[in-house]
Write a protein that holds these residues in place. Structure first.
Motif, PDB file in Angstrom:
ATOM      1  N   ARG A  48       1.009  -1.245   0.042  1.00 40.28           N
ATOM      2  CA  ARG A  48      -0.084  -0.038  -0.070  1.00 40.28           C
ATOM      3  C   ARG A  48       0.836   1.290   0.103  1.00 40.28           C
ATOM      4  O   ARG A  48       1.971   1.065   0.550  1.00 40.28           O
ATOM      5  N   PRO A  49       0.472   2.291  -0.809  1.00 40.44           N
ATOM      6  CA  PRO A  49       1.172   3.479  -0.717  1.00 40.44           C
ATOM      7  C   PRO A  49       1.261   4.244   0.640  1.00 40.44           C
ATOM      8  O   PRO A  49       0.391   3.935   1.489  1.00 40.44           O
ATOM      9  N   LEU A  50       2.422   5.071   0.892  1.00 42.62           N
ATOM     10  CA  LEU A  50       2.349   5.661   2.345  1.00 42.62           C
ATOM     11  C   LEU A  50       1.705   6.942   2.170  1.00 42.62           C
ATOM     12  O   LEU A  50       2.137   7.771   1.003  1.00 42.62           O
ATOM     13  N   ALA A  66       9.877   4.435   1.046  1.00 44.39           N
ATOM     14  CA  ALA A  66      10.298   5.520   0.615  1.00 44.39           C
ATOM     15  C   ALA A  66      10.977   6.369   1.836  1.00 44.39           C
ATOM     16  O   ALA A  66      10.754   6.193   2.835  1.00 44.39           O
ATOM     17  N   THR A  67      11.930   7.148   1.249  1.00 42.55           N
ATOM     18  CA  THR A  67      12.817   7.786   2.330  1.00 42.55           C
ATOM     19  C   THR A  67      12.349   9.477   2.568  1.00 42.55           C
ATOM     20  O   THR A  67      11.574   9.898   1.837  1.00 42.55           O
ATOM     21  N   VAL A  68      12.846  10.100   3.666  1.00 42.67           N
ATOM     22  CA  VAL A  68      12.677  11.331   3.782  1.00 42.67           C
ATOM     23  C   VAL A  68      13.247  12.219   2.650  1.00 42.67           C
ATOM     24  O   VAL A  68      12.331  13.199   2.081  1.00 42.67           O
ATOM     25  N   ARG A 124      11.211  15.488  15.559  1.00 45.32           N
ATOM     26  CA  ARG A 124      12.337  14.388  15.691  1.00 45.32           C
ATOM     27  C   ARG A 124      13.144  14.616  14.819  1.00 45.32           C
ATOM     28  O   ARG A 124      13.026  14.258  13.665  1.00 45.32           O
ATOM     29  N   ALA A 125      14.407  15.133  14.914  1.00 45.64           N
ATOM     30  CA  ALA A 125      15.432  15.302  13.751  1.00 45.64           C
ATOM     31  C   ALA A 125      15.710  14.026  13.184  1.00 45.64           C
ATOM     32  O   ALA A 125      15.698  12.982  13.726  1.00 45.64           O
ATOM     33  N   THR A 126      15.760  13.871  11.820  1.00 47.19           N
ATOM     34  CA  THR A 126      16.220  12.817  10.871  1.00 47.19           C
ATOM     35  C   THR A 126      17.195  12.945  10.042  1.00 47.19           C
ATOM     36  O   THR A 126      17.465  14.192   9.476  1.00 47.19           O
ATOM     37  N   LEU A 133      10.241   6.094   5.779  1.00 43.68           N
ATOM     38  CA  LEU A 133       9.066   6.818   6.162  1.00 43.68           C
ATOM     39  C   LEU A 133       7.976   5.803   6.466  1.00 43.68           C
ATOM     40  O   LEU A 133       8.054   4.639   5.899  1.00 43.68           O
ATOM     41  N   ALA A 134       7.116   6.116   7.452  1.00 43.96           N
ATOM     42  CA  ALA A 134       5.920   5.253   7.769  1.00 43.96           C
ATOM     43  C   ALA A 134       4.664   5.947   7.415  1.00 43.96           C
ATOM     44  O   ALA A 134       4.547   7.220   7.296  1.00 43.96           O
ATOM     45  N   ASP A 135       3.600   5.064   7.049  1.00 38.58           N
ATOM     46  CA  ASP A 135       2.342   5.796   6.806  1.00 38.58           C
ATOM     47  C   ASP A 135       1.952   6.666   7.921  1.00 38.58           C
ATOM     48  O   ASP A 135       1.914   6.655   9.110  1.00 38.58           O
TER      49      ASP A 135
END
Length: 115
Positions: free
Chosen positions: A9-11, A34-36, A64-66, A72-74
């Motif tokens: 499923r897409p995020l 997918a990533t930030v 929160r810094a990343t 990524l999460a949904d």
């Protein structure tokens, strides 16, 4: 058929950048994994703010810094930070001075530490 894996499923993620009096916000559907960095690229942030370097002040997920490669999460909200418009220490110092002056005008003296 019951053992077949369901398609990924897409995020659903959002990318936001807060400006004084305005918030730039984009809602995205990204593939699983997918990533930030992917979210920033897909959001069009670079086109909307070509002179802003998002990683210079920091990027985070829900405060929160990343890092760019963070997955990524949904439902995640990617936040692009900007510099402070004031110095918090200076602001606290001014408030304390204001309280001291107000107390002196009213003729009351408060014990130290209760400013």
């Amino acid at each position: 058929m019951a053992n077949e894996p369901s398609p990924p499923r897409p995020l659903r993620v959002s990318v936001c950048y807060a400006l004084p009096g305005h918030v730039w916000l984009r809602e995205l559907n990204l593939p699983d994994g997918a990533t930030v960095a992917d979210a920033l690229a897909e959001s069009g942030f670079g086109d909307a703010f070509p002179i802003v370097q998002p990683w210079e002040r920091g990027v985070g997920i829900f405060g929160r810094a990343t890092e760019p490669q963070a997955r990524l999460a949904d439902g995640d909200r990617v936040e692009i930070y900007r510099g402070l418009s004031f110095d918090p220490k200076e602001s606290r110092r001014r408030r304390a001075e204001h309280r001291r002056a107000k107390t002196a005008r009213n003729g009351r003296i408060r014990p130290a530490g209760l400013l």
